[in-house]
Design a protein around this motif. Sequence first.
Motif, PDB file in Angstrom:
ATOM      1  N   LEU A 132       0.836  -1.199   0.000  1.00 57.39           N
ATOM      2  CA  LEU A 132       0.000   0.000   0.000  1.00 57.39           C
ATOM      3  C   LEU A 132       0.874   1.253   0.000  1.00 57.39           C
ATOM      4  O   LEU A 132       1.879   1.323   0.694  1.00 57.39           O
ATOM      5  N   VAL A 133       0.462   2.233  -0.786  1.00 50.10           N
ATOM      6  CA  VAL A 133       1.072   3.564  -0.697  1.00 50.10           C
ATOM      7  C   VAL A 133      -0.015   4.519  -0.222  1.00 50.10           C
ATOM      8  O   VAL A 133      -1.096   4.570  -0.810  1.00 50.10           O
ATOM      9  N   PHE A 134       0.300   5.257   0.842  1.00 47.59           N
ATOM     10  CA  PHE A 134      -0.712   6.115   1.459  1.00 47.59           C
ATOM     11  C   PHE A 134      -0.800   7.468   0.774  1.00 47.59           C
ATOM     12  O   PHE A 134       0.088   7.884   0.037  1.00 47.59           O
ATOM     13  N   GLN A 135      -1.876   8.163   1.135  1.00 50.04           N
ATOM     14  CA  GLN A 135      -2.103   9.497   0.599  1.00 50.04           C
ATOM     15  C   GLN A 135      -1.060  10.502   1.115  1.00 50.04           C
ATOM     16  O   GLN A 135      -0.475  11.238   0.352  1.00 50.04           O
ATOM     17  N   ASP A 136      -0.870  10.485   2.436  1.00 51.66           N
ATOM     18  CA  ASP A 136      -0.087  11.556   3.034  1.00 51.66           C
ATOM     19  C   ASP A 136       1.298  11.060   3.414  1.00 51.66           C
ATOM     20  O   ASP A 136       1.464  10.347   4.406  1.00 51.66           O
ATOM     21  N   PRO A 137       2.318  11.424   2.646  1.00 49.66           N
ATOM     22  CA  PRO A 137       3.663  10.893   2.929  1.00 49.66           C
ATOM     23  C   PRO A 137       4.266  11.478   4.193  1.00 49.66           C
ATOM     24  O   PRO A 137       5.342  11.073   4.600  1.00 49.66           O
ATOM     25  N   PHE A 138       3.561  12.443   4.816  1.00 51.38           N
ATOM     26  CA  PHE A 138       4.098  13.010   6.051  1.00 51.38           C
ATOM     27  C   PHE A 138       3.696  12.181   7.261  1.00 51.38           C
ATOM     28  O   PHE A 138       4.334  12.242   8.298  1.00 51.38           O
ATOM     29  N   SER A 139       2.605  11.424   7.159  1.00 46.77           N
ATOM     30  CA  SER A 139       2.212  10.614   8.309  1.00 46.77           C
ATOM     31  C   SER A 139       2.397   9.124   8.054  1.00 46.77           C
ATOM     32  O   SER A 139       2.186   8.323   8.944  1.00 46.77           O
ATOM     33  N   SER A 140       2.800   8.753   6.850  1.00 48.81           N
ATOM     34  CA  SER A 140       2.874   7.316   6.568  1.00 48.81           C
ATOM     35  C   SER A 140       4.277   6.753   6.780  1.00 48.81           C
ATOM     36  O   SER A 140       4.494   5.563   6.594  1.00 48.81           O
ATOM     37  N   LEU A 141       5.236   7.617   7.142  1.00 50.20           N
ATOM     38  CA  LEU A 141       6.590   7.116   7.404  1.00 50.20           C
ATOM     39  C   LEU A 141       6.932   7.361   8.872  1.00 50.20           C
ATOM     40  O   LEU A 141       6.839   8.482   9.357  1.00 50.20           O
ATOM     41  N   ASN A 142       7.310   6.298   9.575  1.00 48.91           N
ATOM     42  CA  ASN A 142       7.689   6.409  10.979  1.00 48.91           C
ATOM     43  C   ASN A 142       8.843   7.410  11.120  1.00 48.91           C
ATOM     44  O   ASN A 142       9.923   7.189  10.578  1.00 48.91           O
ATOM     45  N   PRO A 143       8.606   8.523  11.846  1.00 49.36           N
ATOM     46  CA  PRO A 143       9.624   9.579  11.912  1.00 49.36           C
ATOM     47  C   PRO A 143      10.906   9.154  12.614  1.00 49.36           C
ATOM     48  O   PRO A 143      11.912   9.836  12.515  1.00 49.36           O
ATOM     49  N   ARG A 144      10.866   8.043  13.340  1.00 51.51           N
ATOM     50  CA  ARG A 144      12.045   7.624  14.084  1.00 51.51           C
ATOM     51  C   ARG A 144      12.850   6.531  13.398  1.00 51.51           C
ATOM     52  O   ARG A 144      13.698   5.893  14.006  1.00 51.51           O
ATOM     53  N   MET A 145      12.544   6.266  12.138  1.00 48.48           N
ATOM     54  CA  MET A 145      13.337   5.268  11.423  1.00 48.48           C
ATOM     55  C   MET A 145      14.062   5.949  10.272  1.00 48.48           C
ATOM     56  O   MET A 145      13.534   6.862   9.648  1.00 48.48           O
ATOM     57  N   THR A 146      15.282   5.490  10.007  1.00 52.22           N
ATOM     58  CA  THR A 146      16.009   6.040   8.871  1.00 52.22           C
ATOM     59  C   THR A 146      15.411   5.472   7.590  1.00 52.22           C
ATOM     60  O   THR A 146      14.665   4.483   7.607  1.00 52.22           O
ATOM     61  N   VAL A 147      15.766   6.107   6.480  1.00 49.18           N
ATOM     62  CA  VAL A 147      15.274   5.633   5.190  1.00 49.18           C
ATOM     63  C   VAL A 147      15.683   4.181   4.972  1.00 49.18           C
ATOM     64  O   VAL A 147      14.906   3.366   4.480  1.00 49.18           O
ATOM     65  N   GLU A 148      16.904   3.856   5.407  1.00 49.68           N
ATOM     66  CA  GLU A 148      17.372   2.475   5.236  1.00 49.68           C
ATOM     67  C   GLU A 148      16.469   1.493   5.987  1.00 49.68           C
ATOM     68  O   GLU A 148      16.074   0.451   5.458  1.00 49.68           O
TER      69      GLU A 148
END
Lengths: 281, 269
Positions: free
Chosen positions: B87-103
Amino acid sequence: MTLAAVRRSVQSSGKLDMFVFALTGFLIFLAIFGPLLAPDSIYRSDIGNALQPPSGAHWFGTDDQGRDIFWRLVAGAQATLLSSVLIVAAYSLIGVAVATIAAVGPKWLDELLMRITDIGLALPGLIVALGFAAALGPSLESAIIAKAITGWPVTARLLRSILMQTMTAQYVVGAQVLGASKWRLMTRHVLPNSLDILIVKWAGDIGATVLILAAMSFIGVGAQAPSAEWGAMVADAKGYVSSAWWAVAAPGAMIAITSVAFSLLGDILQVWRDPSLRDSR
Amino acid sequence: MLFELAHITKTFPTAQGRITSLDDVSLSVGEGQAVGLVGESGSGKTTLIRCALLLTQPDGGAVTFDGTSMLGATREQVRQFRRQVQLVFQDPFSSLNPRMTVEELVGEGLVIHGIENSAARRRDSVAEMLTVVGLRPDDMKRYPNSFSGGQRQRIAIARALAIRPRLLVCDEPVSALDVSVQAQVINLLREMQKALGLTILFVAHDLAVVRHLCAHVYVLNRGKIVESGSRDQVFDHPTHPYTQALLAAVPIPDPRRRPPRRQPAPAAS
């Protein structure tokens, strides 16, 4: 001018932040190293020197046993402040465990734990802690145990609601879609994004616990006579308050300063955590 | 058909009685296809996605993936489903855990499904995926808050595609982005569809975006599919008044082409 207004006007300059950091840092330093700095004489009677007013030799005067109040305060920081830190750490652990189990567990377990929490919240914490401490025998240790046992419900309730909120965050749903186990969801996604509010609560709780621990010692169920615990010092000196006000005022002031300093630290951390509060207070 | 929803019904209890969010919704997505689902806010799009991804149990109907019925599936079957549907979410600001690196974000699926168990191999995999979606492999040590909306959506797409799913569900993936960035992300999805043979279920309220990407379109209104068909059929000859109204609401940028109201907007390129 209310306290909040004073706080607001000073806080906007940022100077209060620095002052509070310095003060709490200094108090923590005392709590760790105080007993090493103070001379042994603070536990020995020197009746000839009893109830001396503040002077160059005895900055805060002496108590009814002729012991130097300044050095007793330095040494007593450990009994008061370090104990409060331990208490908060202990009941936070219980609270985090209860909240986590309630949040991830089956609904009946959540209900059960939350009703137990409700009971804990309904009971007057200080009275129950007094009861525990009385049953365990009056000592600093029983006061610590009593407060640690009765302090967890607020943490559990607060954290559970935050966990429930974080669990609906999109990144948690995303991890669920990715196939993450419940354990992984909790440890990697929900808890790391929920616990930071506890850091704020810890600071404020330490301030409140200092006050309660001192009160318990004052009433007589906490630290006992020779101890330099600040509440016990106030209790020891209360009989002489008319002739030697400093013996009550000095430890009383330390309790107040410590309690306020850590409460303010909590407020400052809250603003750091959520800058949107900065202008709203 | 790779993925089928059949007669999905979902109601929610409220103080005024039960509200029907989805009423007998059926749709199917063939392998390698891009299928669009169009509907305005409140039409039941989000509920449909939640049912399709097994996040909510529908009251009735069937969800079938690759021939397996997913309602009442075993744990192992659900695990396989999670491995193959992303799934890809609408809002990329809330769909990525802010405490994890991109890796960590992009590599999480590889960890969960045990696809790359060595950290070094996983890092290579993440680097490759980042390159595919147009980010730099050096970016993997950074946290999502240091990226723009479009870049975050690329990270989210990389995260979803890292485990090489067969079906990608996109929930309004560009509506939170600037118009200039929207086209980049849509083109990226289109490239992915072609390069990886990816199947896409694209949910949006924006007709122009759906038209650009999807060969087959469903129109959802008040919890019902009111129209479905090929792109040309739905866009050129809409039969349902709701679809006609939706199409009429699409602004046409060229004033000389505007008057015959129902004339289709020129296909974006």
